[in-house]
Write a protein that holds these residues in place. Structure first.
Motif, short mmCIF file in Angstrom:
data_model
loop_
_atom_site.label_atom_id
_atom_site.label_comp_id
_atom_site.label_asym_id
_atom_site.label_seq_id
_atom_site.Cartn_x
_atom_site.Cartn_y
_atom_site.Cartn_z
N GLY A 64 0.87 -1.30 0.01
CA GLY A 64 -0.12 -0.01 0.08
C GLY A 64 0.77 1.31 0.12
O GLY A 64 0.22 2.38 -0.30
N GLN A 65 2.15 1.06 0.40
CA GLN A 65 3.13 2.28 0.41
C GLN A 65 4.34 1.97 0.41
O GLN A 65 5.12 1.65 1.20
CB GLN A 65 3.02 2.98 1.78
CG GLN A 65 2.12 4.06 1.93
CD GLN A 65 2.37 4.86 3.34
OE1 GLN A 65 2.42 4.16 4.48
NE2 GLN A 65 2.27 6.15 3.26
N ILE A 66 4.75 1.75 -1.13
CA ILE A 66 6.06 1.19 -1.40
C ILE A 66 7.05 2.42 -1.52
O ILE A 66 6.79 3.69 -1.90
CB ILE A 66 5.96 0.91 -2.89
CG1 ILE A 66 5.03 -0.38 -3.30
CG2 ILE A 66 7.39 0.57 -3.53
CD1 ILE A 66 5.71 -1.70 -2.68
N ASN A 67 8.04 2.21 -0.68
CA ASN A 67 9.01 2.99 -0.44
C ASN A 67 10.37 2.96 -1.45
O ASN A 67 10.68 2.08 -1.92
CB ASN A 67 9.59 2.61 0.92
CG ASN A 67 10.84 3.27 1.28
OD1 ASN A 67 10.68 4.50 1.06
ND2 ASN A 67 11.71 2.85 2.12
N LEU A 68 10.60 4.25 -2.05
CA LEU A 68 11.48 4.23 -2.84
C LEU A 68 12.94 4.18 -2.10
O LEU A 68 13.46 5.27 -1.75
CB LEU A 68 11.38 5.40 -3.89
CG LEU A 68 10.42 5.41 -4.74
CD1 LEU A 68 10.15 6.75 -5.82
CD2 LEU A 68 9.96 4.14 -5.55
N ALA A 69 13.49 3.16 -1.92
CA ALA A 69 14.73 3.26 -1.05
C ALA A 69 15.91 3.41 -1.94
O ALA A 69 16.09 2.85 -3.02
CB ALA A 69 14.99 1.78 -0.32
N PRO A 70 16.84 4.45 -1.46
CA PRO A 70 18.18 4.70 -2.19
C PRO A 70 18.77 3.35 -2.34
O PRO A 70 18.99 2.58 -1.75
CB PRO A 70 18.72 5.50 -1.46
CG PRO A 70 17.99 5.99 -0.23
CD PRO A 70 16.82 5.17 -0.17
N GLY A 71 19.46 3.29 -3.57
CA GLY A 71 20.32 1.80 -3.92
C GLY A 71 19.43 0.90 -4.65
O GLY A 71 19.90 -0.16 -4.95
N ASN A 72 18.12 0.80 -4.50
CA ASN A 72 17.03 -0.32 -4.87
C ASN A 72 16.99 0.03 -6.37
O ASN A 72 15.98 0.23 -7.04
CB ASN A 72 15.78 -0.37 -4.16
CG ASN A 72 15.12 -1.66 -4.56
OD1 ASN A 72 15.53 -2.27 -5.52
ND2 ASN A 72 13.97 -1.79 -4.14
#
Ligand code: HEC
Length: 129
Positions: free
Chosen positions: A73-81
């Motif tokens: 429901g809330q995808i996190n745009l993680a640095p390095g992904n």
């Protein structure tokens, strides 16, 4: 993106072209692991007694289906992904499903219809090759 785009019926097995789903914990090592792009079937996640057959994702970090849906429901745009599946970042933004609780409950109820232990016991599923 709908769940079935990646977990395709009838066996709810993973789309061979899937990227990762934003779960990037690295088991037993520091840093992140963005290379997990595969999932087992979504069948038999829940046992016949209604409890999970085991913790979920490669990290085992989710112990309930509500938490899994919360993740999507809330995808996190993680640095390095670098391998987050594009379907989970429409227009470059982490997916926001904004599901109501009845909608979450309906998805959970659906996954519970896939209940059993057959995946662990039937010899037909014993050889991945
Ligand atoms: C872009 C592809 C994609 C989409 C869309 C997607 N998933 Fe997944 N899913 C994955 C991948 C890849 C994994 C394996 C992640 C891991 O093990 O860390 C996974 C893992 C899971 C698992 C854990 C399975 C296990 O045995 O540990 C569940 C449950 C799940 N997804 C449910 C859903 C639901 C519900 C939706 C829709 C709200 C959804 N997925 C949408 C790709 C996707």
């Amino acid at each position: 993106m709908g769940c079935a785009g990646c977990h395709a019926p009838p066996e709810f097995s993973i789309d061979p072209n899937s990227g990762n789903n934003g779960v990037i914990g690295n088991l037993g090592a520091p840093g992140i692991d963005v290379n997990n792009t595969r999932s087992p079937s979504l069948r038999d996640i829940v046992g016949t007694d209604g409890t999970l057959n085991g913790p979920l994702m490669h990290t085992g970090q989710f112990r309930g289906l509500q938490a899994v849906i919360g993740h999507y429901g809330q995808i996190n745009l993680a640095p390095g992904n670098t391998r987050l599946d594009p379907r989970l970042r429409p227009n470059g933004v982490g997916q926001q499903l904004n599901l109501t609780q009845p909608e979450v409950d309906a998805v959970i109820a659906f996954m519970r219809t896939l209940t059993g232990r057959n995946v662990y016991t039937d010899v037909r599923w014993s050889d991945p090759f």
